[in-house]
Design a protein around this motif. Sequence first.
Motif, short mmCIF file in Angstrom:
data_model
loop_
_atom_site.label_atom_id
_atom_site.label_comp_id
_atom_site.label_asym_id
_atom_site.label_seq_id
_atom_site.Cartn_x
_atom_site.Cartn_y
_atom_site.Cartn_z
N ARG A 44 0.85 -1.19 0.00
CA ARG A 44 0.00 0.00 0.00
C ARG A 44 0.89 1.24 0.00
O ARG A 44 2.11 1.16 0.20
CB ARG A 44 -0.95 0.01 1.20
N GLN A 45 0.25 2.42 -0.21
CA GLN A 45 1.00 3.68 -0.23
C GLN A 45 1.63 3.96 1.13
O GLN A 45 1.06 3.63 2.17
CB GLN A 45 0.07 4.85 -0.60
N TYR A 46 2.82 4.55 1.07
CA TYR A 46 3.54 4.90 2.30
C TYR A 46 2.75 5.94 3.08
O TYR A 46 2.19 6.88 2.52
CB TYR A 46 4.93 5.47 1.94
N GLN A 47 2.65 5.74 4.41
CA GLN A 47 1.99 6.70 5.29
C GLN A 47 2.99 7.15 6.34
O GLN A 47 3.90 6.39 6.71
CB GLN A 47 0.78 6.05 5.99
N THR A 60 7.57 1.17 -5.73
CA THR A 60 7.81 2.61 -5.59
C THR A 60 8.32 3.21 -6.91
O THR A 60 7.84 4.25 -7.36
CB THR A 60 8.83 2.87 -4.45
N TYR A 63 5.43 3.29 -9.65
CA TYR A 63 4.38 4.31 -9.50
C TYR A 63 4.94 5.69 -9.17
O TYR A 63 4.18 6.64 -8.99
CB TYR A 63 3.38 3.89 -8.41
N GLU A 65 5.99 6.75 -6.50
CA GLU A 65 5.43 7.15 -5.20
C GLU A 65 5.75 6.04 -4.21
O GLU A 65 5.69 4.86 -4.55
CB GLU A 65 3.90 7.30 -5.35
N ALA A 66 6.12 6.43 -2.99
CA ALA A 66 6.56 5.42 -2.02
C ALA A 66 5.43 4.45 -1.63
O ALA A 66 4.32 4.88 -1.30
CB ALA A 66 7.10 6.11 -0.77
N HIS A 67 5.75 3.15 -1.70
CA HIS A 67 4.83 2.09 -1.27
C HIS A 67 5.55 1.18 -0.27
O HIS A 67 6.76 0.97 -0.38
CB HIS A 67 4.37 1.24 -2.47
#
Length: 287
Positions: A44-47, A60, A63, A65-67
């Motif tokens: 899932r996406q990094y939080q 990552t 996309y 974007e960090a996962h």
Amino acid sequence: MDTKELLKKVRKIEIKTKRLSNHIFSGEYHSSFKGRGMTFSEVRQYQYGDDIRNIDWNVTARYNEAHVKVFEEERELTMVLMVDISGSEGFGSKTQFKKDIVTEIAATMAFSATQNNDKIGLILFSDNVELYIPPKKGRSHVLRIIRELIEFEPKSHKTDISEALKFLSGTQKKKAIVFMISDFMSENYEQTLKIASKKHDLTGVRVYDIREEKIPNLGMVNMLDAETGKTILVDTGSKTVRMNYEKHYHERVNYFKETFSKSGAGVVNTRVDENYVTKLLGYFKSR
């Protein structure tokens, strides 16, 4: 042993050990070992606050974007019982033989694992692996394990712990909770133990009789070595003979304790005339 007598013995062990595992061990066993196995669940996406060590760099990059990888606790664990069935396990001098206590401990552990819906496997070993029962679930499977513990006759009476550990590493690819039950009158297993305990959650349970520690002064005595099958005439009146025996015995015991501790494996020592329940519970609680 005829079938009727065997079934009676199995039933007796089942009643005693199942009661112990139901009322005492299942909770302690579960809390001691839960969370040891983690399995991959999803990406899932990094939080904010996520552990950066769990970033999936491939996803990552794809996309831009960090996962992160999400892991969850494995619901099921696998227990493997490694039981020494060499000649020295037939030793007994008070109310019970070591073999009887070993069987009870193994059965108690198996029923504790069943309570947790875990799989249980069995390795019976001497100086080689004499029997392997792959891990499975269920009461009938546990009863088969108890049956084998009671009636299996080893082909060899010698001990080689290193061989048993090699077999474990070769057959058990996924992480398992391993209880090796023996008197550990063996040596040269440091390397194989190191390899096995890196992969598995391993505990050595040493079952011994206090009368094995020393030879009493009885003069000239014919003694049978349970592991070689040879009878030798021993002068127990000799102080040197008695001291050498005691030294050899304690060297093996210390080797077991030090080797297991160094490898990060657990250690439990229980005498045949002691309450093994107290010893195991104390061990579970200290984890």
